[in-house]
Design an enzyme around this catalytic site. Sequence first.
Site, PDB file in Angstrom:
ATOM      1  N   TRP A 197      18.051 -37.775   5.304  1.00 20.10           N
ATOM      2  CA  TRP A 197      19.354 -38.615   4.886  1.00 20.10           C
ATOM      3  C   TRP A 197      19.024 -39.601   3.755  1.00 20.10           C
ATOM      4  CZ3 TRP A 197      22.278 -39.572  10.207  1.00 20.10           C
ATOM      5  CH2 TRP A 197      23.019 -38.139  10.555  1.00 20.10           C
ATOM      6  N   LYS A 198      17.640 -39.873   3.631  1.00 20.59           N
ATOM      7  CA  LYS A 198      17.137 -40.847   2.495  1.00 20.59           C
ATOM      8  C   LYS A 198      17.985 -42.241   3.013  1.00 20.59           C
ATOM      9  CE  LYS A 198      16.356 -37.136  -0.731  1.00 20.59           C
ATOM     10  NZ  LYS A 198      16.381 -36.817  -2.095  1.00 20.59           N
ATOM     11  N   HIS A 231       7.195 -37.903   0.732  1.00 16.36           N
ATOM     12  CA  HIS A 231       8.431 -37.567   0.097  1.00 16.36           C
ATOM     13  C   HIS A 231       8.021 -38.049  -1.333  1.00 16.36           C
ATOM     14  CE1 HIS A 231      12.241 -37.283  -1.548  1.00 16.36           C
ATOM     15  NE2 HIS A 231      12.594 -36.094  -0.641  1.00 16.36           N
ATOM     16  N   GLU A 286       9.872 -39.643  -3.306  1.00 13.87           N
ATOM     17  CA  GLU A 286      10.550 -40.627  -3.672  1.00 13.87           C
ATOM     18  C   GLU A 286       9.622 -41.736  -3.272  1.00 13.87           C
ATOM     19  OE1 GLU A 286      14.417 -39.902  -1.633  1.00 13.87           O
ATOM     20  OE2 GLU A 286      14.634 -38.351  -3.607  1.00 13.87           O
ATOM     21  N   GLU A 332       8.818 -29.404  -2.588  1.00 15.32           N
ATOM     22  CA  GLU A 332       9.952 -29.967  -3.355  1.00 15.32           C
ATOM     23  C   GLU A 332       9.541 -30.111  -4.614  1.00 15.32           C
ATOM     24  OE1 GLU A 332      12.748 -31.656   0.082  1.00 15.32           O
ATOM     25  OE2 GLU A 332      11.407 -33.485  -0.759  1.00 15.32           O
ATOM     26  N   GLY A 346      18.354 -32.567   1.493  1.00 14.66           N
ATOM     27  CA  GLY A 346      18.845 -34.189   1.133  1.00 14.66           C
ATOM     28  C   GLY A 346      20.336 -33.990   1.260  1.00 14.66           C
ATOM     29  N   GLY A 347      21.014 -34.089  -0.037  1.00 12.26           N
ATOM     30  CA  GLY A 347      22.489 -34.468  -0.017  1.00 12.26           C
ATOM     31  C   GLY A 347      23.326 -33.559   0.868  1.00 12.26           C
TER      32      GLY A 347
HETATM   33  P1  13P Z   1      18.557 -32.803  -2.600  1.00  9.30           P
HETATM   34  O1  13P Z   1      18.852 -31.776  -1.551  1.00  9.30           O
HETATM   35  O2  13P Z   1      19.656 -34.082  -2.370  1.00  9.30           O
HETATM   36  O3  13P Z   1      18.117 -32.438  -3.804  1.00  9.30           O
HETATM   37  O4  13P Z   1      17.220 -33.595  -2.000  1.00  9.30           O
HETATM   38  C1  13P Z   1      16.291 -33.144  -1.506  1.00  9.30           C
HETATM   39  C2  13P Z   1      15.123 -33.758  -0.955  1.00  9.30           C
HETATM   40  O5  13P Z   1      14.599 -34.542  -1.582  1.00  9.30           O
HETATM   41  C3  13P Z   1      14.988 -33.738   0.478  1.00  9.30           C
HETATM   42  O6  13P Z   1      13.884 -34.146   0.922  1.00  9.30           O
END
Ligand code: 13P
Length: 227
Positions: free
Chosen positions: A7-8, A84, A86, A150, A207-208
Amino acid sequence: MLIAGNWKMFKGPTATREFFASFSPPASVDVVIAPPYVSLAAAVESGGTIYAQNVHWADEGAFTGEISSPMLRELGVAGAIVGHSERRQYFGETDETVAERAEAALAAGLGVIACVGELEEERERGETENVLRRQVSVLPDDERLVVAYEPVWAIGTGKTATPELAQEAHAFVKSILDRPVLYGGSVKPDNAAELLAEPDVDGALVGGASLDPDSFAAICRAASSRS
Ligand code: 13P
């Protein structure tokens, strides 16, 4: 098949409870949700398998802003994502700190999803395998470790790796560390089935599309029809 939702920095405790009130994935798929730290307790109440988005290597200490494995275990959290992209891009995470976090979490009895993946310019320069080898070779070989491939250029961009490209990268990762490999990067209900059909794609890190209970359940159903 493991389908994990990262979910970030989205959803506080109230939004977390709302999500679980309407989320009903098929029972045949292993589902993990990784909410922000402040929403972990609310997520654990749901009875689902909950992971943190990061974890420190020490049990306690003067590490402002960090959270340890024993603290997560006390809450009923089952594991943690580490490395991750990020975290690597914006918060100075390195292959070494990712490995330290993974080792400590595993030693404390947590599951780990360790993320790896190349930048767009690394792929263009033909360096993908070197990058993956460097990132994967430091990870501990442990039965509770899962790798997530990823590709950074596919995260949050709507650009997904083709199933063939994902398969090739997953097979390469497994040639270095023989653990299940999830694919992450713009996984959506309409592309999940074709990615999950590849022999070395063992699940997804979403993610999204994991923020909406209906779209995340649809991805889980795509996994259930393969398993
Ligand atoms: P998205 O599915 O939003 O591209 O994000 C992928 C992600 O970074 C999952 O950790």
